[in-house]
Write a protein that holds these residues in place. Sequence first.
Motif, PDB file in Angstrom:
ATOM      1  N   ILE A 155       0.848  -1.198   0.000  1.00  0.00           N
ATOM      2  CA  ILE A 155       0.000   0.000   0.000  1.00  0.00           C
ATOM      3  C   ILE A 155       0.882   1.246   0.000  1.00  0.00           C
ATOM      4  CG2 ILE A 155      -1.574   1.366   1.431  1.00  0.00           C
ATOM      5  CD1 ILE A 155      -2.909  -1.243   2.269  1.00  0.00           C
ATOM      6  N   ALA A 156       1.941   1.220   0.830  1.00  0.00           N
ATOM      7  CA  ALA A 156       2.796   2.397   0.946  1.00  0.00           C
ATOM      8  C   ALA A 156       3.654   2.575  -0.307  1.00  0.00           C
ATOM      9  CB  ALA A 156       3.684   2.256   2.178  1.00  0.00           C
ATOM     10  N   ARG A 157       4.126   1.462  -0.866  1.00  0.00           N
ATOM     11  CA  ARG A 157       4.998   1.530  -2.033  1.00  0.00           C
ATOM     12  C   ARG A 157       4.535   0.533  -3.088  1.00  0.00           C
ATOM     13  NH1 ARG A 157      11.048   2.806  -1.062  1.00  0.00           N
ATOM     14  NH2 ARG A 157      10.873   4.664   0.243  1.00  0.00           N
ATOM     15  N   PRO A 158       3.536   0.907  -3.881  1.00  0.00           N
ATOM     16  CA  PRO A 158       2.982  -0.060  -4.837  1.00  0.00           C
ATOM     17  C   PRO A 158       4.033  -0.608  -5.799  1.00  0.00           C
ATOM     18  CG  PRO A 158       1.617   1.886  -4.713  1.00  0.00           C
ATOM     19  CD  PRO A 158       2.866   2.193  -3.949  1.00  0.00           C
ATOM     20  N   SER A 159       5.101   0.130  -6.044  1.00  0.00           N
ATOM     21  CA  SER A 159       6.082  -0.422  -6.982  1.00  0.00           C
ATOM     22  C   SER A 159       7.293  -0.990  -6.240  1.00  0.00           C
ATOM     23  CB  SER A 159       6.499   0.635  -7.999  1.00  0.00           C
ATOM     24  OG  SER A 159       6.765   1.847  -7.353  1.00  0.00           O
ATOM     25  N   GLY A 160       7.102  -1.354  -5.003  1.00  0.00           N
ATOM     26  CA  GLY A 160       8.151  -2.065  -4.285  1.00  0.00           C
ATOM     27  C   GLY A 160       9.036  -1.167  -3.448  1.00  0.00           C
TER      28      GLY A 160
END
Lengths: 304, 350
Positions: free
Chosen positions: B322-327
């Motif tokens: 959720i915080a970093r959708p791209s990892g």
Amino acid sequence: MTALLQILFDALSLGSLYALGAIGIALIFGVMRLVNFAHGDYISFCVFALLWPSIDAAAIVFAGQLPAYLLIPIILATGACLSMLSEVLVFRRFRNANPATMMIASFALGFVIKYTLLMLFSSRPKSIDLWSELALPVEILDARIPLLQVITIIITVLILAALVAFLKRTRFGLEMRAAAENFTMARMLGVRANAVILLAFAISGMLAASIGLILVTQTGTVDIQMGSSVMLVAFIATVIGGLGSLPGAVVAGFLIGGISVLMQVILPLEVRPFRDAFVYGAVIVVLIWRPNGLFAPRSAKQRV
Amino acid sequence: MTKRPSIFLRTVSTPLILILVLACFLALAALVNSGPFNQVVIDAFVKVTLVVGLYVFIGNSGVISFGHIGFTCLGAYATAWLTIPPMMKKMALPGLPDLILETKLPFGIAIVLGGIFAAIFALIVGKILMRLSGIAASIATFAMLAVINTVYSNWERVTGATSSVVGIPIVRVVWPYFLAAAGAILIAHLYAISRSGLALRAARDEAIAASASGVDIGRERLIAFIISAFITGLAGALSAHSVGVVTPDTFYLNLTFICLSMLVVGGMNSLSGAVMGVVVLSVIIQVLRQFEKGVDFGGTVLAIPNGLQEITIGIVMVVILIARPSGLTRNTEIVWRRWPFKRVSATAGS
């Protein structure tokens, strides 16, 4: 003739389960491009809801002892609530994420559900007695068919008919079909995105619950793994049917069920343990032949 | 004005920094020097190899593969066939060809052969599968995994069916696993900066433009598929030697999803993401396992109930996504530019 009829009913009842699962997955995929790997765990969760609130190691059926007219709505509601809850708590935060991220998030959610069940109920399968009188056979044209198979098929047909009526005849259905066709466009024309997605999750959860009820009655056991095997095949069926296409999902579900039963009958005895290898091999062949699925919706085609 | 480091330094810094991170774990293992901790570090190195192998295909092509654990299974069984003492093999796996029944190869050669076996299989299967793209390709690779699993779970005389194959020499020293992980990182990086890797990433980002510019997408995908099959097969062989036992179900859905999660949590389009994903999730899992066993808080031992470890991991993953959708790495590579470390975008940097 009787053997043939038996095979036909086997294929149809297995296909029914796959078709119900496939629609549940295809509905969600259609509106938000999410491949929901938690779907199988919704099924398991609903099955374990029969035991609620007892968490003893031996199966003590609590909710499952209710009369059917109360039990079925309760289990359906459980599935719908769990499904909607997962949308509100988790998937709503991934509206703009890419499909891979959403997929892994759904897998992580499934992981949480599965291990919550594991922690409460332990991993040992439990036997449970739910409507076992339905396992008795009935005679149809000299063939002895388990009553349950007949009921499974009839229920599936009813569910499908209800779903078609809902999608074609009601305003919500219209909105949902529009959203599945072209989500951005539908929003611009005043479709309330969150409401439609929430509704899709509710229906999908109820479908998962009905699969759970059918599975429990068929097998007489409660097992944490029971949802995931159906879910995997159903997931493959949605892709073969053409992702996002509901009729495709149904047809492909029945097709895979049919192929599985057929392979079981026609394969020579020594290769029969390898049946699943042949079924999945057939899946690869279909995909090579029709990469977009048998009934690819027009929206799936890439535009330049 | 600081002078920008040379293009050479920027090119090679990513794998060097990543290998350095792994070397820290190697040094830590040497310092602690306890059996269980060594096993933890070995597990982590095997996972790094595996996930880096996954990245070579998934990261560069953008096609999610559910099938690579099948290659891991092939590699693990291949090394089992080659290294189990002939006497035991004749009892347990009588269906093997005579040539294999008689041989007993050393660990180092057997694991590389395991990787090569997986790569050859990938060449054959990939020829067919790499025509597909998107979700159809994902499902086809999953079907491949299911076929491999069904065959290995039922072919009594060659794979011992679902019973575990024992007698694989156990290698408990850490450095071979470190070398394999470092090698995998190097191969992955070299592939990513090669002509084929660039072409494949171009095809991932703009398929139509790339094929219009003369990129043969199927061919480049096949190359990546074979290389990643080699690395994941090698990882499978390593995992077989790290525990000494193989069963088909070790190499099925659970492992598939755990490895995919590590890749996506780290950032699936970057090599740094693959390594960081493994490192971060492994550390969290290890800490939670410790809590599960019980932690001494000034005389009172507190333990979390069984199963809570997995639940926490699941929740942590959702929160990270959720915080970093791209990892975690936001799909960028860690490169050496100046103190301190700074990130540049993967497409511009490599």
